[in-house]
Design an enzyme around this catalytic site. Structure first.
Site, PDB file in Angstrom:
ATOM      1  N   GLY A 518     -20.911  46.826  77.764  1.00 13.35           N
ATOM      2  CA  GLY A 518     -21.655  46.402  76.584  1.00 13.35           C
ATOM      3  C   GLY A 518     -21.027  45.171  75.963  1.00 13.35           C
ATOM      4  NE  ARG A 519     -21.724  40.220  77.490  1.00 14.05           N
ATOM      5  CZ  ARG A 519     -20.845  39.238  77.665  1.00 14.05           C
ATOM      6  NH1 ARG A 519     -20.773  38.239  76.801  1.00 14.05           N
ATOM      7  NH2 ARG A 519     -20.025  39.250  78.701  1.00 14.05           N
ATOM      8  N   GLY A 520     -21.482  42.533  72.146  1.00  9.80           N
ATOM      9  CA  GLY A 520     -22.121  42.313  70.858  1.00  9.80           C
ATOM     10  C   GLY A 520     -21.462  41.162  70.143  1.00  9.80           C
ATOM     11  N   GLY A 523     -17.467  41.299  70.283  1.00 11.38           N
ATOM     12  CA  GLY A 523     -16.727  41.161  71.512  1.00 11.38           C
ATOM     13  C   GLY A 523     -17.425  41.837  72.671  1.00 11.38           C
ATOM     14  CB  VAL A 525     -17.412  47.266  75.261  1.00 12.83           C
ATOM     15  CG1 VAL A 525     -16.755  48.625  75.486  1.00 12.83           C
ATOM     16  CG2 VAL A 525     -17.507  46.969  73.770  1.00 12.83           C
ATOM     17  CE  LYS A 539     -16.473  45.015  69.847  1.00  5.81           C
ATOM     18  NZ  LYS A 539     -17.466  45.586  68.930  1.00  5.81           N
ATOM     19  CG  ASP A 631     -23.275  45.084  62.601  1.00  6.20           C
ATOM     20  OD1 ASP A 631     -24.481  45.103  62.284  1.00  6.20           O
ATOM     21  OD2 ASP A 631     -22.870  44.618  63.678  1.00  6.20           O
TER      22      ASP A 631
END
Length: 797
Positions: A518-520, A523, A525, A539, A631
């Site tokens: 995953g990413r956001g 950063g 993951v 992360k 968030d």
């Protein structure tokens, strides 16, 4: 070669441990404490009643802070344990070098690093023993004697148990908060007229409020002629008092565990244990706003059956302490002696009880108005209609015990004319009464224990020998590292409570960042595997630019946070420019991945809503440092193998707070479009209510199956229109009249849920979500209020 060296290195440690065992010998039984024996906080020694219902010992109440207490052995549904008695409620002890001892002279002593904190002040030449009885009573008895030399039942704190006598010599004093057992503001006692009473006591004010002071004892059903002064709650739920006050609980019977507690809000309640939850089966005061001092001075109490009690400051006043509204309010203006600078505003159905400086009967309104206006110390006056021909006038120099009451009561508040001109007949900023659940942290230096000469010699020999061996060990370590080139840096324990890894270890754990999961915005993951075979998520933060010391300081609150609905952080890396977090891996990914599928049923969605609320409430009000998430969205709500939710990425806003102006204002917008409260957009003060708004949007997204980040197309009489999710839901509810079966309402429900949902639960959760997304932050509940509503709903079901 290595094993003999290691044994040689451990030799001084073994010598110290053996000498310590000589110093601290202790004979201990799990049921009875005998003379000359002690319970040690570090060894977690406990006394358990024969029926195993009660436990006595050191109970941790904070960071390095312990009470010596008695509690119900079985934990509640949330893992907490119910304390029934505390010895040292005013002064917790350390988690090191503290003990509870039965001395050979018959005295019970609680010691904190060789300093006496509490004592029973008992002496006896006869053999003694301390035992915890099935009733929850801790008793000091002489062998072969039936009477007790000392018992905890004679010194209650805020709770009495069934068959525990409450006498003229005992009092109940409320705790300051749900996590702080030190003495609060309320006391239950037998008064000099033999009547059982409740009184509010602060530094400035003392006032009796139960039974009501405007009633004579006989009018309240009390008797003053029996000087026995004793009361008792029996095992079936009946309470009897010598002043003729009696009641029976709603669940009268002999099959329940009960307790009577003087709660932090000044109300007496009887609780019954039912499926690991304490349920109220009786309370003394149903309208809690009549309890004195409940909101402090210059404030008003409002009671709502769904939301409970709340406190608000009146126009012209502000909270003394934002974190504890029970301290009341203070004026935003300075009182001026010039009478012409003031005017009055009307507060309908508002009463302030007690502390009236002047009283008149059958005077006109103008006379009452003039009396307060001409008195520079008068802050308000109250003009009531007692009957068709009787009018009452009260003037107040102290505004205390204010609350909303029925018709016939009107208060007129004196304010500067400038404030009166701006007054719009509304109260300002109403906030729920929530005392901070602060956790106590003790930091003390410990006194050295006295030792004899031989032990001193052994200790000094061990220290010197250990220093030599440590030098050899360091030399050997660097040689070995240079030869092999593959030895990883050891884990270093730091104050945050989790572990430090080197960047080389991170590369090994993630197989050189092979599996991205995953990413956001914060950063990327990756999936990893620790040396102990724990699967982890790693992360890599790509925005944090602080130095190592600053990074560790900001990570400190994250390392100390521990909650079943928050992601557990295992470690971190702060090497060079690398800032990396290592936390538990969640098998079912994020809530965002599941919302568009049929994997979640209604029960799981309801449990997710409750779990996320509990996690956020812990962040806002219970952890050691106030933490905003900033968030909250489905991508940051992760699900374990059983679909239990855990909030991720909490506290990361603190890692990037290069532009924070103060504790409540951020100068840069944070969060994700669709989940962001209006405070971000209009540059208003940022509080925990921004997370409440985001939580409400997540719940709406689960209920509707529609994205909060998109505008939704709807067909109306004039064609196609784009609507935000909140506007769409409110419109459909209005059209359906709140009926979940209505076709209009069915249009917005998540089709993945189908018909397998509880309509009452759905309606309540939808109503709660809409409260959370109110534009005015003061209209939104706190997360603790959300949890209370959801948990009460679970109990009702």
């Amino acid at each position: 070669m290595h094993i003999p060296f290691l044994l040689l290195f451990l030799l001084p440690i073994l010598i110290i441990l053996s000498s310590s065992s000589i110093i601290a010998t202790n004979s201990f039984s799990p049921n009875i404490l005998t003379q000359g024996s002690s319970l040690f906080v570090e060894k977690q020694n406990l006394l358990v009643s024969p029926n195993r219902l009660f436990t006595a010992g050191f109970h941790q109440i904070g960071q390095n802070a312990y009470y010596f207490a008695i509690w119900f052995t079985e934990p509640l549904f949330d893992g907490n344990q119910t304390i029934t008695w505390v010895a040292n409620r005013e002064e917790p002890v350390n988690g090191k070098q503290s003990n509870f001892s039965l001395k050979k002279n018959g005295n019970l002593v609680l010691t904190d690093a060789r300093r006496e904190i509490w004592t029973s002040a008992t002496t006896s030449t006869s053999p003694l023993q301390l035992q915890l009885l099935d009733s929850g009573n801790l008793v000091l008895t002489q062998l072969n004697e039936k009477s007790y030399l000392w018992q905890s039942f004679s010194f209650p704190t805020d709770t009495i148990l069934p068959n525990q006598p409450f006498t003229k010599d005992t009092v109940l004093i409320s705790s300051k908060s749900s996590t702080n057992f030190s003495s609060g503001f309320y006391k239950l006692y037998f008064d000099n007229d033999n009547v059982l009473r409740l009184v509010y006591i602060s530094d400035e004010i003392t006032s009796i409020y139960w039974p009501p002071t405007w009633e004579l004892p006989y009018e309240a059903g009390r008797g003053t002629y029996n000087n026995t002064r004793i009361a008792l709650l029996d095992t079936k739920g009946q309470f009897l008092s010598s002043d003729y006050f009696t009641f029976i609980t709603t669940d009268y019977g002999s099959t329940h565990q009960r307790k009577l507690t003087l709660d932090v809000d000044g109300n007496i309640r009887v609780y019954t244990l039912n499926e690991k939850r304490w349920i109220v089966s009786w309370q003394a005061i149903s309208f809690t706003c009549t309890i004195h001092g409940i909101c402090g001075p210059n404030s008003l109490c409002t009671y709502n059956p769904e939301m409970g009690r709340s406190c608000s400051c009146m126009k012209g006043y502000k909270p003394k302490n934002q974190s504890d509204l029970s301290l009341g309010c203070e004026p935003t203006f300075k009182f001026d002696k010039r009478l012409e600078s003031y005017e009055f505003i009307k507060l309908p159905s508002v009463q302030f009880y007690g502390f009236n400086s002047f009283f008149m009967r059958n005077n006109t309104f103008d006379e009452c108005h003039r009396k307060c206006f001409n008195d520079s110390n008068c802050k308000a006056f109250q003009y009531n209609i007692e009957s068709d021909y009787v009018f009452l006038c009260y003037t107040y120099t102290l505004l205390f015990n204010g609350y909303h009451k029925g018709t016939g009561f009107t208060t007129y508040l004196k304010l500067p004319k400038t404030d009166v001109l701006l007054y719009d007949q509304k109260l300002v900023k109403e906030s729920r009464l929530e005392c901070t659940s602060s956790i106590v942290e003790l930091q003390r230096t410990y006194a050295k224990k006295s030792t004899n000469g031989s032990i001193k010699f052994m200790l000094w020999f061990s220290i010197i020998f250990g220093a030599i061996e440590a030098t050899c060990f360091i030399f050997f370590y660097y040689i070995t590292k240079r030869q092999s080139g593959a030895t990883c840096q050891s884990y270093l324990a730091i104050a945050t409570g989790f572990r430090r890894l080197t960047y080389d270890e991170i590369l090994k754990v993630t197989h050189k960042f092979r599996d991205e999961v995953g990413r956001g915005g914060g950063g990327v993951v990756y999936k990893g595997l620790l040396s102990d075979n724990r699967v982890v998520a790693v992360k890599v933060l790509h925005e944090a630019t602080q130095g190592e010391a600053e990074f560790l300081a900001e990570m400190s609150p994250i390392g100390r946070i521990n909650h079943m609905n928050l992601i557990e952080t295992y470690g971190y890396c702060a090497e060079g420019k690398h800032r990396i977090l290592v936390f538990e891996y969640m098998e079912n990914g994020s809530l965002a991945e599941k919302l568009g599928t049929n994997e979640l049923d209604w029960t799981q969605m309801s449990q997710i809503a409750t779990g996320v609320a509990k996690g956020l409430a812990y962040l806002h009000e219970e952890c050691l440092e106030w933490v905003l998430h900033c968030d909250v969205k489905p991508h940051n709500i992760l699900l374990d193998a059983d679909y239990n939710p855990k909030v991720a990425d909490f506290g990361l806003s603190k890692l990037f707070r290069q532009d924070v102006l103060n504790n409540s204002v951020f100068s840069r917008i944070r969060g994700t479009r669709g989940y962001m409260a209006s405070e971000w957009v209009f540059n208003l003060p940022i509080t925990s209510k921004v997370d409440v708004y985001s939580y409400g949007m997540v719940v709406l997204e689960m209920i509707t199956g529609r994205s909060a980040t998109c505008d939704h197309m709807t067909n109306d009489n004039e064609g196609v229109e784009q609507k935000r999710l909140v506007s769409l839901v409110r419109e459909k509810i209005h059209e359906a009249g709140g009926n979940l079966i209505d076709t209009k309402m069915m249009e917005i429900l998540n089709p993945m849920i189908g018909d397998a949902y509880d309509k009452g639960q759905m309606k309540d959760l939808l109503k709660l979500a809409l409260q959370c997304v109110e534009e005015d932050k003061d209209e939104r509940p706190t997360m603790s209020e959300v949890v209370k509503i959801l948990c009460n709903r679970e109990i009702d079901d």
